[in-house]
Design an enzyme around this catalytic site. Structure first.
Site, short mmCIF file in Angstrom:
data_model
loop_
_atom_site.label_atom_id
_atom_site.label_comp_id
_atom_site.label_asym_id
_atom_site.label_seq_id
_atom_site.Cartn_x
_atom_site.Cartn_y
_atom_site.Cartn_z
N ARG A 1 0.68 -1.04 0.21
CA ARG A 1 -0.05 0.12 -0.29
C ARG A 1 0.66 1.59 -0.54
NH1 ARG A 1 -2.70 -0.87 5.37
NH2 ARG A 1 -1.04 -1.71 5.51
N SER B 1 -16.35 5.46 -1.77
CA SER B 1 -15.33 6.72 -2.33
C SER B 1 -15.36 6.90 -2.94
CB SER B 1 -13.71 5.97 -2.14
OG SER B 1 -14.18 4.74 -3.20
N CYS C 1 -2.25 1.31 -9.17
CA CYS C 1 -2.39 -0.12 -9.18
C CYS C 1 -3.83 -0.57 -9.34
CB CYS C 1 -2.00 -0.64 -7.49
SG CYS C 1 -0.23 -0.88 -7.59
#
Length: 392
Positions: free
Chosen positions: A148, A250, A257
């Site tokens: 991440r 979101s 990615c």
């Protein structure tokens, strides 16, 4: 298990640095990058990227680590070269641009043909096998990363698994290199062929994109019908088969990615009948359209965009979902102002950058943000976000 090895990392981004620092605890590591500013920062024990663990390890840990812009110095004595250069998705060819990876492979082959090259960059399925055959070499191993942004070193210190795209003694030695610097013990290790390892990376990220798209679509449905999204997600995710993770709504999946890996997987298997994976890409577009329409229903004269970064704790906004929202809003003729302290200059996307947060708050009729921040608590009545769980 080993004596001290010489390891070079090509590419000082979050993948390269997190792997280099992991191994610099036990081995001699050189980071090669073409950007002098990055190299200077690293040699001063400062991180060029925002990552709490990388910053901490550089400044406080005893590491055998340095950086250079000289590729001959970097490659000539290396036992291993870890390739972590960017492979951006090229919409024209529908494929990753692997030119930077290929350039490193050619340089290493010329300077130090005995070095084992470990490709960490994400590549199309079949890339490793093809380039080995094309160049007539066998010293390339693909090993996918599952990191991440903003937590890359943490994820290398506590990996979910280690995948090595080769079944051999040297592959086992490589796995030990990744294990010995980690904090986590008993890490699952899987040895596969290179092509399967490449597919593991793309399918893993595509599944994550699908999960993001699912909970975003759930949220769109709930918001449209006046339902409590959080209660629905809490109830759904109590099922252990579903799990309470990666479920925070979101403005769409984004970042470096997920968008490119999903598109690459579609390109790799375009001859195979499929509905689900192509629907993920479409669902992400639909989500951005939905969010834009909700914002425009407020009839704002000025939309304020608070931060472009995709995730809290990151300094990267490549392919951030909010960029798609900005484009859609501007197409409708609505003025957009942006607050993003990481960007220098006066404009972004031909929209003004406001340096003073208080002035930004005052100018905007509505403030949109992918992830909430305490900085917005005093204007929460004019903030639009779908961040329900305050996490990424």
């Amino acid at each position: 298990m080993f004596g001290t090895l010489k390891i070079t990392v090509s590419g000082a981004g979050y993948v390269g640095l997190s792997n280099g620092i992991l191994m610099a605890q036990n081995h001699e590591v050189v980071a090669f990058d073409t950007h002098q500013k990055k190299v200077d920062l690293l040699n001063d024990k400062l991180s060029p990227i925002e990552d709490k663990e990388i910053e901490n390890y550089l400044s406080t840990k005893i590491l055998n680590f340095r950086a250079t812009t000289n590729k001959y110095e970097a490659y000539k004595n290396a036992n291993y070269v870890i390739i972590a250069t960017p492979t951006n998705y090229d919409p024209g060819s529908n494929y990753f641009d692997t030119s930077s990876v290929e350039a490193v492979i050619r340089d290493v082959t010329e300077i130090n043909p005995n070095a084992i090259m470990v490709v960490k960059s994400t590549v199309p399925v079949g890339f490793t096998k093809t380039i080995k055959e094309h160049l007539g070499i066998n010293n390339i191993i693909f090993s996918p990363e599952f990191l991440r942004e903003g937590r890359a070193l943490y994820d290398n210190l506590h990996p979910s698994r280690i995948i090595i795209g080769e079944c051999s003694e040297r592959a086992e030695r490589l796995a030990v290199l990744f294990q010995e610097g980690a904090i986590k013990q008993n890490i699952p290790v899987l040895f596969t062929d290179s092509t399967e390892a490449e597919a593991i990376k793309l399918f893993s990220n595509t599944y994550l994109a699908m999960r993001v798209a699912f909970f975003n679509e759930l949220d769109s449905y709930a918001e449209s019908f006046g339902l409590n999204t959080r209660q629905i997600i809490d109830g759904v995710c109590l099922d252990p088969r579903i799990g309470n993770y990666y479920n925070n709504p979101s403005f769409g999946y984004g970042g470096y990615c997920l968008p490119k890996d999903t598109k690459q997987l579609l390109a790799n298997y375009q001859s195979v009948p499929n509905k689900l994976i192509s629907a993920i890409v479409d669902a992400n577009r639909t989500r951005k359209d939905f969010i834009t329409n909700v914002i425009l229903k407020h009839r704002p004269q000025v939309v304020g965009v608070y931060r472009l970064i995709m995730k809290s704790g990151s300094d990267n906004f490549r392919d951030s979902s909010i960029l798609g929202i900005i484009k859609r809003i501007k197409k409708k003729g609505v003025k957009v102002i942006i607050y993003e302290p990481l960007i220098s200059g006066d404009t972004f996307f031909n929209s003004p950058l406001e340096r003073e947060l208080a002035i930004f708050k005052g100018k905007a009729d509505i403030i949109i943000t992918n992830r909430m921040s305490e900085e917005l608590n005093d204007v929460v009545d004019k903030v639009y976000s779908r961040d329900l769980f305050k996490c990424d």
